[in-house]
Enzyme design. Structure first.
Site, PDB file in Angstrom:
ATOM      1  N   TYR A  47      -1.328   8.202   6.630  1.00 26.04           N
ATOM      2  CA  TYR A  47      -1.922   6.850   6.575  1.00 26.04           C
ATOM      3  C   TYR A  47      -0.960   5.808   6.001  1.00 26.04           C
ATOM      4  O   TYR A  47       0.037   6.125   5.408  1.00 26.04           O
ATOM      5  CB  TYR A  47      -3.290   6.810   5.915  1.00 26.04           C
ATOM      6  CG  TYR A  47      -3.515   7.391   4.529  1.00 26.04           C
ATOM      7  CD1 TYR A  47      -2.499   7.580   3.608  1.00 26.04           C
ATOM      8  CD2 TYR A  47      -4.821   7.720   4.149  1.00 26.04           C
ATOM      9  CE1 TYR A  47      -2.775   8.086   2.346  1.00 26.04           C
ATOM     10  CE2 TYR A  47      -5.098   8.223   2.883  1.00 26.04           C
ATOM     11  CZ  TYR A  47      -4.068   8.399   1.999  1.00 26.04           C
ATOM     12  OH  TYR A  47      -4.333   8.884   0.766  1.00 26.04           O
ATOM     13  N   GLU A  48      -1.327   4.577   6.303  1.00 27.64           N
ATOM     14  CA  GLU A  48      -0.521   3.399   5.972  1.00 27.64           C
ATOM     15  C   GLU A  48       0.870   3.496   6.603  1.00 27.64           C
ATOM     16  O   GLU A  48       1.883   3.127   6.008  1.00 27.64           O
ATOM     17  CB  GLU A  48      -0.498   3.176   4.462  1.00 27.64           C
ATOM     18  CG  GLU A  48      -1.948   3.057   3.967  1.00 27.64           C
ATOM     19  CD  GLU A  48      -2.098   2.520   2.569  1.00 27.64           C
ATOM     20  OE1 GLU A  48      -1.264   1.705   2.149  1.00 27.64           O
ATOM     21  OE2 GLU A  48      -3.087   2.923   1.913  1.00 27.64           O
ATOM     22  N   GLY A  49       0.864   3.986   7.821  1.00 25.87           N
ATOM     23  CA  GLY A  49       2.106   4.159   8.570  1.00 25.87           C
ATOM     24  C   GLY A  49       2.588   5.581   8.438  1.00 25.87           C
ATOM     25  O   GLY A  49       2.867   6.052   7.333  1.00 25.87           O
TER      26      GLY A  49
ATOM     27  N   GLY B  22       0.813  -1.212   0.000  1.00 24.33           N
ATOM     28  CA  GLY B  22       0.000   0.000   0.000  1.00 24.33           C
ATOM     29  C   GLY B  22       0.847   1.262   0.000  1.00 24.33           C
ATOM     30  O   GLY B  22       0.467   2.282  -0.575  1.00 24.33           O
ATOM     31  N   ARG B  23       1.992   1.172   0.655  1.00 25.67           N
ATOM     32  CA  ARG B  23       2.862   2.349   0.738  1.00 25.67           C
ATOM     33  C   ARG B  23       3.366   2.784  -0.633  1.00 25.67           C
ATOM     34  O   ARG B  23       3.615   3.974  -0.852  1.00 25.67           O
ATOM     35  CB  ARG B  23       4.036   2.046   1.681  1.00 25.67           C
ATOM     36  CG  ARG B  23       3.573   2.075   3.112  1.00 25.67           C
ATOM     37  CD  ARG B  23       4.557   1.491   4.099  1.00 25.67           C
ATOM     38  NE  ARG B  23       3.853   1.381   5.384  1.00 25.67           N
ATOM     39  CZ  ARG B  23       4.238   0.607   6.397  1.00 25.67           C
ATOM     40  NH1 ARG B  23       5.326  -0.141   6.282  1.00 25.67           N
ATOM     41  NH2 ARG B  23       3.534   0.580   7.507  1.00 25.67           N
TER      42      ARG B  23
END
Ligand SMILES: Cc1cc2nc3c(=O)[nH]c(=O)nc-3n(C[C@H](O)[C@H](O)[C@H](O)COP(=O)(O)OP(=O)(O)OC[C@H]3O[C@@H](n4cnc5c(N)ncnc54)[C@H](O)[C@@H]3O)c2cc1C
Ligand SMILES: Cc1cc2nc3c(=O)[nH]c(=O)nc-3n(C[C@H](O)[C@H](O)[C@H](O)COP(=O)(O)OP(=O)(O)OC[C@H]3O[C@@H](n4cnc5c(N)ncnc54)[C@H](O)[C@@H]3O)c2cc1C
Lengths: 265, 379
Positions: free
Chosen positions: B362-364, B242-243
């Protein structure tokens, strides 16, 4: 419903710049696209195929790079794509181009309809579609903005300068379509992958694939058009004030108009 | 080593860029204002196979590479960051774990329609008290006969209001810590599963972000994703992918901000000359361009690394950390070079600025990316 679509690869005129010295198009580095109205032709063919079944074959005459345009047509959903490319075709004007395309179409299995764009955005003559129909001896309707097929007849709306006419014709028929006829779909990403992975393929035909035809009608030898000069028309604004009595001025004006061939003697 | 895109990647880029220009750009400012999820465009994206780009064709996807997917998110995000994340969350966070961990039946039932864009997917890990510390999951899943019973809340879930299928993580065995977390496939209309109200956000306004509420929500046993207890590993591995998408989103936003700025500074005149004539402007533009190109290299490299099959956690973390940082900096400087006009909604720059910020979260968060990168070196 088996349909042939003729597509031409053209420079993206949105990106074309004009050489200010020569007044010619700078084609180098300009991306090539499918002639916009030919995309409408593909879309119309795909819609009819979805409705009635059958196949869509896309045909282009051009240099090897035109394969890219045909891959895009495959990615839109065409079943078959044929690139007509041969040294013998080089230098073809519209007459030779339509002859070559007609020869290729005659090599195909039966067809019910042929779609062309109304005109190419680079050559702009709007001659190729009509000439193909003449060569094949089938009816044609140009400037089409709506197509309805029922049984073995086609009802088309043909754009006129100040309105439209509705015509009915039998199949097979050649239609040249306008941008208004539909909204072309986007090539699917899966279709693009298939066209590049060998799943779908652009067939390449040279002159020898066109059967026993008159090859002197190909290329330069088959092209009666002579281009003497190309230039960008300049728009000069010149104003000249005429002097004298009203009567003198009127005479001077008449002379000028005659000189400029605005009125005859 | 070859830095040229392949013909296939070039054609995909062109098609998505056309789509973004003709379908996305005209509504981008409007949906930012109305916060309306762009259902019509998402349907069109599905038809053009833009919602399953890296999914193999046997599972309904386009079968392209991860780089083509990253380019797609980049191009969409140039026009609208919301469209970028809709595509990214669906593809990376919902389709990808199904490709990797889904059973044959799950692939048939869920992955195929998702990859064809017939269904939309979402991913639910975050909870009110489990953000960066994703391991402290409070949502529970207890096996009862042939079903797992889910209880708990997830928050800030992208695509929530529009999604048909959710990948949800929950504790199946608290005593085992992260090894007690499992993944589930939950259909939107499962009884006991409801949505909270749409969140009111700073940016990516039209992306439908909501809370998920599970109240004795019974999910068939077959919808366990991967093995029981492997959920945390699945969740983290999925975020790695996703990143790349979020990094590509940041890249697209930054590129657009630069494109707008280059045009603007050539037109805007002060002191009887275009502001592009000031050396400060030229230097700013040079910095923006260089950083964007550097970010692009990291993003494309991470996408390439994912397709090589080995670990790409570090590459993805670097791409996201750097690209999101560049997106913030470039959009901030872009507003500066637009002056007061850049602050006005009439120009797209302030929207790009608001949309850029989320890519650092988001996503870390950026801090998490640094933990991943540092951790990989200091292990
Ligand atoms: C005066 C003149 C001189 C030319 N001289 C040369 C030359 O020396 N060398 C040279 O290479 N070219 C030359 N051309 C270009 C060449 O004639 C064109 O490629 C071709 O004839 C198409 O004409 P057009 O662009 O006007 O198409 P139009 O007739 O406007 O096109 C109408 C439709 O016909 C179909 N079509 C047109 N061309 C093709 C094609 N190639 N393949 C498939 N479908 C097609 C498309 O559906 C298109 O929408 C010349 C053109 C002109 C007008
Ligand atoms: C618009 C939006 C969409 C989202 N979509 C989804 C989604 O689809 N699915 C999903 O599951 N989640 C989603 N999220 C949640 C998102 O992933 C989390 O918000 C994010 O991981 C941060 O968690 P948090 O908000 O709880 O912040 P916190 O974890 O509370 O972090 C607050 C700050 O503390 C820092 N911090 C925390 N721990 C450490 C540490 N150990 N060392 C250093 N610094 C630390 C963080 O970096 C951050 O700066 C979304 C969030 C938003 C805003």
């Amino acid at each position: 419903m088996d349909i042939v679509v003729c597509v031409k690869q053209v420079p993206d005129t949105n990106e074309v710049k004009i050489d200010p010295e020569e007044g010619t198009l700078i084609r180098e580095g300009v991306p090539s696209i499918i002639n916009p109205e030919d995309k409408n032709g593909i879309e119309e063919a795909l819609k009819l195929k979805e409705e009635f079944g059958g196949t869509v074959t896309v045909l282009s005459m051009g240099p090897p790079q035109a394969e890219k345009a045909l891959k895009e047509a495959l990615a839109m959903g065409a079943d078959e794509a044929i690139l007509l490319s041969d040294k013998a075709f080089a230098g073809s004007d519209t007459l030779a181009t339509s002859y070559i395309l007609s020869c290729a179409i005659e090599q195909l299995d039966d067809f019910d309809m042929i779609f062309c764009g109304r005109q190419a955005i680079d050559g702009d003559t709007a001659q190729v579609g009509s000439q193909i129909a003449e060569n094949l001896g089938i009816p044609q309707v140009t400037y089409v903005e709506d197509v309805k097929v029922e049984d073995n007849t086609v009802e088309v709306k043909r754009r006129l300068e100040d309105g439209y006419s509705v015509l009915e014709t039998s199949l097979p028929v050649l239609l040249t379509v306008l941008g208004e006829v539909n909204e072309p779909r986007y090539p699917s990403i899966k279709g693009i992958v298939d066209a590049h992975s060998g799943e779908t393929e652009v067939k390449k035909w040279g002159a020898n694939k066109l059967g026993d035809v008159d090859q002197s009608k190909f290329g330069l030898s088959g092209s009666p058009t002579q281009v003497h000069d190309t230039f960008v028309p300049t728009h000069e604004k010149k104003a000249e004030i005429l002097s004298g009595t009203p009567e003198e001025k009127a005479h001077k004006l008449i002379d000028k108009l005659k000189e400029e061939k605005v009125v005859s003697k | 080593m070859d830095f040229e895109l392949t013909d296939q990647q070039k054609m995909i880029k062109k098609v998505v860029s056309d789509f973004a220009e003709k379908e996305v750009e005209p509504i981008a400012a409007e949906i930012d204002e109305t916060c309306e999820f762009p259902y019509e465009n998402v349907e069109k994206m599905g038809e053009a196979h833009m919602l399953g780009i890296p999914v193999p064709q046997e599972y309904g996807g386009a079968g392209a590479d991860t780089l083509s997917y990253a380019i797609t998110v980049e191009e969409l995000s140039k026009a609208c960051g919301t469209h970028g994340i809709i595509c990214s969350a669906h593809t990376s966070l919902a389709c990808d774990p199904l490709v990797k961990y889904g059973t044959k039946e799950q692939k048939e039932k869920y992955l195929k329609p998702l990859a064809k864009g017939e269904l939309l997917g979402a991913y639910a890990l975050t909870e009110p008290n489990a953000g960066t510390d994703a391991a402290s999951q409070k949502t529970t899943a207890k096996l009862d006969g042939d079903e797992y019973v889910l209880n708990g809340n997830k928050i800030f879930i992208t695509n929530a209001g529009a999604a048909d299928v959710f990948i949800v993580f929950a504790m199946t065995d608290k005593s085992k810590g992260t090894r007690g977390i499992s993944g589930f496939i939950v259909e939107a209309d499962t009884p006991g599963f409801t949505l909270g109200k749409k969140e009111d956000k700073m940016g990516i306004n039209a992306s439908d972000t909501r809370e998920l509420i599970f109240d004795d929500c019974r999910v068939p046993k077959e919808n366990l994703l991967g093995e029981e207890g492997k959920g945390f590993k699945i969740a983290m591995g999925t975020l790695d992918g996703g990143r790349i998408g979020v990094a590509a989103q940041a890249l697209g936003i930054a590129q657009r901000a630069l494109d707008e700025t280059v045009q603007y500074v050539k037109e805007r005149e002060q002191f009887n000359r275009a502001i592009s004539k000031f050396q400060n402007t030229q230097f700013k533009i040079a910095e923006m361009e260089t950083k964007i190109q550097a970010a692009r290299s990291l993003v494309y490299q991470a996408a390439f690394a994912k397709d090589q099959g080995g670990s790409f956690s570090k590459e993805a973390a670097m791409a996201k950390y750097y690209a999101s940082d560049v997106a913030m900096e470039v959009t901030r400087e872009a507003i500066q070079l637009h002056g007061g006009y850049g602050y006005m909604k009439e120009y797209p720059i302030e929207r790009l600025f608001r949309d850029a910020k989320i890519t650092e979260i988001y996503e870390g968060t950026t801090e998490v990316q640094k933990m991943v990168i540092g951790g990989s070196l200091l292990r």
